[in-house]
Scaffold this motif. Structure first.
Motif, short mmCIF file in Angstrom:
data_model
loop_
_atom_site.label_atom_id
_atom_site.label_comp_id
_atom_site.label_asym_id
_atom_site.label_seq_id
_atom_site.Cartn_x
_atom_site.Cartn_y
_atom_site.Cartn_z
N ASN A 3 -17.89 36.79 115.75
CA ASN A 3 -16.78 36.38 116.71
C ASN A 3 -17.01 38.19 118.33
O ASN A 3 -17.27 37.52 119.19
CB ASN A 3 -15.24 36.93 115.98
CG ASN A 3 -15.41 35.94 115.72
OD1 ASN A 3 -14.46 35.36 116.57
ND2 ASN A 3 -15.07 35.98 114.39
N ILE A 4 -17.41 38.93 117.53
CA ILE A 4 -18.22 39.94 118.08
C ILE A 4 -19.72 39.17 119.36
O ILE A 4 -19.73 39.80 120.41
CB ILE A 4 -18.51 40.91 117.98
CG1 ILE A 4 -18.17 41.66 117.09
CG2 ILE A 4 -19.73 42.55 118.67
CD1 ILE A 4 -18.66 43.38 115.98
N ALA A 5 -20.12 38.50 119.10
CA ALA A 5 -21.40 38.08 119.59
C ALA A 5 -20.93 37.15 120.50
O ALA A 5 -21.84 37.10 121.43
CB ALA A 5 -22.58 37.24 118.65
N TRP A 6 -19.99 36.17 120.10
CA TRP A 6 -19.17 35.12 120.72
C TRP A 6 -18.93 35.54 122.07
O TRP A 6 -18.94 35.46 123.27
CB TRP A 6 -18.46 34.55 120.25
CG TRP A 6 -19.00 33.06 119.77
CD1 TRP A 6 -19.55 32.20 120.09
CD2 TRP A 6 -18.48 32.28 117.95
NE1 TRP A 6 -19.63 31.10 119.42
CE2 TRP A 6 -18.82 31.45 118.66
CE3 TRP A 6 -17.63 32.65 117.40
CZ2 TRP A 6 -19.83 30.20 116.84
CZ3 TRP A 6 -17.63 31.68 116.59
CH2 TRP A 6 -18.56 30.47 115.88
N ILE B 76 -14.53 30.33 131.23
CA ILE B 76 -15.43 30.67 130.47
C ILE B 76 -15.07 32.63 130.16
O ILE B 76 -14.99 32.28 129.14
CB ILE B 76 -16.48 31.12 131.11
CG1 ILE B 76 -17.34 28.88 131.32
CG2 ILE B 76 -17.91 30.96 129.93
CD1 ILE B 76 -18.49 29.11 132.03
N ALA B 77 -14.52 33.06 131.56
CA ALA B 77 -13.86 34.44 131.38
C ALA B 77 -12.89 34.39 130.01
O ALA B 77 -13.01 35.22 129.55
CB ALA B 77 -13.92 34.82 132.74
N ILE B 78 -12.31 33.30 130.82
CA ILE B 78 -10.80 33.12 129.59
C ILE B 78 -11.44 32.48 128.12
O ILE B 78 -10.70 34.14 127.50
CB ILE B 78 -10.26 32.42 129.94
CG1 ILE B 78 -9.36 32.43 131.93
CG2 ILE B 78 -9.17 32.37 128.97
CD1 ILE B 78 -8.60 31.51 131.72
N ASN B 79 -11.98 32.56 127.89
CA ASN B 79 -12.27 32.62 127.02
C ASN B 79 -13.83 33.96 125.57
O ASN B 79 -12.67 33.49 124.82
CB ASN B 79 -13.69 31.35 126.49
CG ASN B 79 -14.59 30.94 125.12
OD1 ASN B 79 -14.12 30.63 124.33
ND2 ASN B 79 -15.99 31.01 125.49
N SER B 80 -14.12 34.22 126.31
CA SER B 80 -15.21 35.12 125.75
C SER B 80 -13.27 36.62 125.36
O SER B 80 -13.95 37.26 124.79
CB SER B 80 -15.22 36.01 127.35
OG SER B 80 -14.61 36.26 128.26
N VAL B 81 -12.31 36.57 126.59
CA VAL B 81 -11.49 37.53 125.91
C VAL B 81 -10.75 36.34 124.99
O VAL B 81 -10.20 37.09 124.18
CB VAL B 81 -10.21 37.26 126.71
CG1 VAL B 81 -9.13 38.31 126.54
CG2 VAL B 81 -11.51 38.13 128.18
N ALA B 82 -10.40 35.88 124.67
CA ALA B 82 -9.94 35.21 123.59
C ALA B 82 -10.24 35.04 122.30
O ALA B 82 -9.59 35.03 121.45
CB ALA B 82 -10.06 33.33 123.59
N TYR B 83 -12.08 35.43 122.15
CA TYR B 83 -11.65 35.12 120.99
C TYR B 83 -11.90 36.93 120.19
O TYR B 83 -12.10 37.19 119.22
CB TYR B 83 -13.73 36.06 120.72
CG TYR B 83 -14.57 34.37 120.93
CD1 TYR B 83 -14.32 33.51 119.64
CD2 TYR B 83 -15.05 33.78 122.29
CE1 TYR B 83 -15.04 31.91 119.67
CE2 TYR B 83 -15.76 32.75 122.33
CZ TYR B 83 -15.25 31.87 121.38
OH TYR B 83 -16.44 30.76 120.70
N ILE B 84 -11.17 37.70 120.78
CA ILE B 84 -10.06 38.90 120.37
C ILE B 84 -9.35 38.70 119.45
O ILE B 84 -9.52 39.30 118.45
CB ILE B 84 -10.21 40.08 121.68
CG1 ILE B 84 -11.29 40.17 122.62
CG2 ILE B 84 -9.23 41.44 121.15
CD1 ILE B 84 -10.83 40.99 124.07
#
Length: 430
Positions: A88-91, A178-186
């Protein structure tokens, strides 16, 4: 009614699984938003090229061919929860970097290929770990329900994600989605960190021999595992190319925008969610004929969708298509996962991921190419017919292996019977 709902969502009573499912739902909504946004972005910058869209899927799933078995080895050898935290950190890092590139206006087609490959590498290693980790979250009798709810989470996100993404892409552009997706992995990262280790259902000892070859030999000795694995290779490769086929259908056949593409995907996912929820009632390993029958129904429906005369006819037909799409995948997943020993589960599920998702980079470029040469509808009807033929072949192979003969009695009225010989308990288990 209350009892039915309680049975459907029984695994959510377990705190660790509840944390896992919640985190997965949030991150998967973001992931489907990103997938839909990237697919649309590729069509725009490539001039509606089905081949370019097929190559994106190839780069996303090609790592599965080379790394998923290694991911299964890692799952059987190391702490699955820690492996998922690293993934998840990598994503977060990869999706965040891609978002910056697209927002800045510097993204080119080759950038999308590179990031698709990098995201695919993480996915290839993470998927078998995540699949096998579910067995550590609930007690064994709840595992079928937990697997079905995991599928429901996945497909619920497919409803919400594309629907949100279609509007956001039209309003703000691909980069911000795409930016929203990067935050969602938190969200899954927090859920994994909050889990109680003492409440995980882990094996008392880890296997010393976690060689990939041992997992392959174990599977080769199990014909009851081989048949659903081979069938899912065809189903995944030919039938599950909807990012290509629906994208071409929406943009070139019905001549609509990203919102409509998102709606088609949402209708497919609505049926998929129903199929996943229908699987939650299962408390034991499904019969192989359930897998074959569901695959045949999916193939027929996908073929019919290809010849839809209007957008709304296609949208409505995608609901039952989505139902049998996930019902097939879930039945196959449960048949494989509920039939293996715990010490081999990671490697066998890695093989399942390999044949299911690894078939995509083999067939996706072909489906995209056919969409350009034969016509944008061809990917759907060729995929549907391929799945149907594979289901028929699987049924025939099963009957021959079990020495079943098909008898047609024309008197006094037509009837078809399957006559099976008496089997020992050991033979029946296979």
């Amino acid at each position: 009614m209350r009892r039915t709902l309680a049975d459907t969502f029984e695994s959510l009573k377990v705190r660790n699984f509840r944390l896992f499912a919640t985190g997965q739902l949030i991150s998967l909504v973001g992931r489907w938003m990103q997938i839909m946004a990237i697919d649309w972005f590729v069509l725009v910058i490539s001039g509606d090229s089905g081949t370019a869209l097929g190559l994106v899927l190839t780069f996303q799933f090609a790592p599965v061919l080379f790394l998923s078995l290694y991911g299964g080895k890692l799952a059987d050898r190391y702490d699955k929860r820690m492996l998922l935290i690293v993934a998840n950190i990598a994503w977060i890092a990869l999706s965040g970097s891609l978002a910056v590139l697209v927002i800045a206006g510097n993204a080119q087609l080759w950038h999308i290929y590179v990031f698709s490959l990098l995201l695919g590498i993480v996915n290839a290693l993470e998927t078998p770990v995540r699949q096998s980790f579910v067995s550590e979250l609930v007690r064994p009798e709840l595992l079928p329900n937990a697997l079905a709810l995991s599928a429901a989470t996945f497909n619920g996100s497919r409803i919400v994600g594309p629907a949100i993404a279609g509007g956001l892409v039209a309003l703000f552009g691909v980069g911000w989605v795409i930016a929203i997706n990067s935050v969602a992995y938190i969200a899954p990262l927090i859920g994994l960190l909050m889990m109680t280790s003492a409440m995980l259902y882990r094996s008392t000892s880890r296997p010393r021999d976690t060689r990939i070859s041992e997992g392959l030999r174990y599977t080769a000795r199990r014909p009851d595992l081989i048949l659903p694995l081979v069938l899912m290779f065809v189903v995944g490769g030919l039938g599950f190319n909807f990012p290509i086929t629906l994208g071409l259908l929406a943009k070139t056949v019905f001549e609509t925008g990203p919102e409509t593409f998102g709606l088609l995907t949402t209708m497919l996912a609505a049926g998929a969610l129903a199929g996943a929820l229908a699987s939650t009632k299962r408390r034991e390993r499904p019969n192989v004929h359930v897998v074959i029958g569901a695959a045949a129904a999916f193939g027929v429906l996908e073929t019919i969708v290809a010849f839809s005369p209007t957008f709304w006819v296609a949208a409505l037909l995608l609901v039952p298509t989505g139902f049998f799409m996930v019902f097939t995948a879930q039945a196959a997943n449960q048949r494989v996962q509920l039939g293996v020993s715990p010490q081999f589960r990671g490697r066998v599920m890695a093989l399942y991921v390999l044949v299911f998702l690894g078939s995509t980079p083999i067939f996706a470029p072909l489906i995209g190419w056919l969409g350009e040469v034969v016509g944008p509808r061809s990917g759907l009807w060729i995929g549907g017919l391929g799945v149907l033929v594979a289901s028929i072949v699987a049924f025939v192979v099963r009957c021959r292996a079990r020495e079943v003969r098909i008898e047609v009695n024309m008197r006094p009225r037509p009837a078809v019977r399957l006559i099976e010989p008496v089997r020992t308990p050991v033979e029946q288990a296979a």
